[in-house]
Design a protein around this motif. Structure first.
Motif, short mmCIF file in Angstrom:
data_model
loop_
_atom_site.label_atom_id
_atom_site.label_comp_id
_atom_site.label_asym_id
_atom_site.label_seq_id
_atom_site.Cartn_x
_atom_site.Cartn_y
_atom_site.Cartn_z
N ILE A 134 0.82 -1.25 0.05
CA ILE A 134 0.02 -0.10 -0.06
C ILE A 134 0.84 1.30 0.19
O ILE A 134 0.59 2.29 -0.47
CB ILE A 134 -1.00 -0.06 1.24
N ALA A 135 2.13 1.26 0.77
CA ALA A 135 2.95 2.26 0.84
C ALA A 135 3.31 2.56 -0.45
O ALA A 135 3.25 3.89 -0.82
CB ALA A 135 3.91 2.16 1.78
N ARG A 136 3.80 1.65 -1.39
CA ARG A 136 4.22 1.97 -2.71
C ARG A 136 3.17 2.36 -3.39
O ARG A 136 3.61 3.25 -4.33
CB ARG A 136 4.81 0.42 -3.08
N ARG A 137 2.02 1.79 -3.48
CA ARG A 137 1.18 2.34 -4.28
C ARG A 137 0.58 3.70 -4.06
O ARG A 137 0.03 4.55 -4.95
CB ARG A 137 -0.26 1.46 -4.15
N VAL A 138 0.85 4.20 -2.94
CA VAL A 138 0.32 5.82 -2.75
C VAL A 138 1.42 6.80 -2.62
O VAL A 138 1.51 7.83 -2.17
CB VAL A 138 -0.40 5.77 -1.26
N GLY A 139 2.91 6.16 -2.92
CA GLY A 139 3.78 7.03 -2.83
C GLY A 139 4.81 7.38 -1.80
O GLY A 139 5.61 8.29 -1.49
N TYR A 140 4.69 6.39 -0.87
CA TYR A 140 5.55 6.51 0.62
C TYR A 140 6.57 5.27 0.20
O TYR A 140 6.40 4.23 0.08
CB TYR A 140 4.78 6.22 1.76
N GLY A 141 8.02 5.60 0.75
CA GLY A 141 8.95 4.86 0.42
C GLY A 141 9.06 3.48 1.36
O GLY A 141 9.26 2.74 1.04
N THR A 142 8.46 3.64 2.64
CA THR A 142 8.42 2.65 3.59
C THR A 142 6.98 2.71 4.39
O THR A 142 6.40 3.58 4.34
CB THR A 142 9.58 2.89 4.51
N PRO A 143 6.89 1.33 4.76
CA PRO A 143 5.68 1.32 5.78
C PRO A 143 5.66 2.36 6.80
O PRO A 143 4.63 2.85 7.28
CB PRO A 143 5.32 -0.06 6.24
N TYR A 144 6.95 2.60 7.51
CA TYR A 144 6.97 3.51 8.48
C TYR A 144 6.71 4.92 8.24
O TYR A 144 5.96 5.44 8.99
CB TYR A 144 8.70 3.40 9.25
N ALA A 145 6.98 5.31 6.97
CA ALA A 145 6.84 6.62 6.49
C ALA A 145 5.34 6.93 6.45
O ALA A 145 4.65 7.81 6.77
CB ALA A 145 7.52 7.04 5.29
#
Length: 308
Positions: A271-282
């Motif tokens: 999900i993080a990758r699909r919405v433009g965040y580099g990591t799950p933590y971010a």
């Protein structure tokens, strides 16, 4: 995806429900406020609608009404007086068969399609929030042809009970919602979002952000995509949409993440990758700032709400 489709998918949960109701003579029924959106389509005859905000409408065959914020209201026969309105029975009584029987003479017979869409109010897109309490889409020759076609198809599916109707009707109801919102956007004389979606700069920027929310957007890159200067993009977008382009992008990324958490079992990293965040933590950090909870807790709560 386009803005209208995304705005609807962000709030829609579950499947819509509908009931075909046939009444005649003198009648009135009350529908309580609902945490979703209600709608009515008059298939035959005429009736009145009185909303809790004071809106009063006379509805004719072919008219559609959307109550996007679930406002309570009364439906009554077209000739109902104040005394009859005061005797309005809960709508659920019509569904259980405990309401007064229809007039056997068939006088002033009315046939209605009444239904509800379940909505998640925690992430309402500003386009959806701007819809008025009552959206009346009267039937007129040549107006809203797609909406008219969807109403005709629904009437046939519900009236003839053909094979596959259990699949066709929910899909047609979803289509009806899109067409009602689209028709409002096309005919609205006020509100910001009809103007946003017809402005060449703001609309093009929104299409780009919604089509590729995970792209490494910057103000310069978005301005180049739209074909205007950075200053023009910032001014036009902020004035019309109500927040700057990158602020809107951040909000939409997190809203899209919430939709994916609710509607899929994808892991947080995907999900993080699909919405433009580099990591799950971010993503988790930004999600907590926006929604006041963790993605995991949000997913669990959304699953419980979807079963209700």
């Amino acid at each position: 995806m386009d803005v209208v489709s995304d705005a609807i998918s962000a709030v829609r949960i579950g499947r819509p429900s509908s009931n075909r109701v046939r009444v005649s003579g003198s009648w009135s029924t009350e529908l309580a406020p609902y945490d979703g959106a209600g709608f009515h389509v008059v298939l035959r005859g005429a009736c009145r609608l009185l909303a809790e905000d004071g809106t009063t409408l006379t509805l004719s065959a072919g008219d559609a009404v959307l109550l996007p914020h679930g406002a309570g209201h009364v439906l009554a026969d077209a000739e109902a007086d104040e005394a009859a309105l005061g005797r309005a029975v809960p709508f659920e009584h019509w569904l259980t068969g405990s309401a007064p029987p229809p007039d056997r003479s068939g006088a002033r017979e009315v046939e209605l399609l009444c239904g509800k869409y379940r909505l998640d109010r925690s992430r309402v897109h500003p386009l959806m929030a701007e819809l008025p309490q009552v959206v009346h889409l009267p039937t007129r020759v040549g107006s809203h042809p797609e909406l008219r076609a969807a109403i005709d198809l629904l009437g046939r599916e519900l009236g003839e009970q053909r094979p596959g109707a259990c699949s066709a009707v929910p899909s047609l109801l979803d289509l009806l919602l899109v067409y009602m919102i689209r028709s409002w956007l096309a005919g609205s004389a006020g509100g910001a979002w009809p103007g946003v979606l017809t402005d060449p700069v703001a609309a093009a920027a929104l299409r780009a952000l919604h089509s590729e929310p995970a792209a490494p957007w910057t103000n310069d890159r978005l301005a180049a995509e739209v074909g205007v200067s950075r200053a023009t993009l910032a001014r036009r977008f902020t004035t019309l949409v109500g927040r700057p382009p990158m602020g809107y992008l951040t909000w939409w990324r997190l809203t899209f993440a919430a939709t994916l958490l609710r509607d899929t079992q994808d892991p947080l990293a995907a999900i993080a990758r699909r919405v433009g965040y580099g990591t799950p933590y971010a993503l988790s950090h930004a999600f907590g700032r926006e929604f006041g909870t963790t993605p995991g807790r949000y997913r669990a709560a959304s699953g419980q709400a979807g079963q209700g």
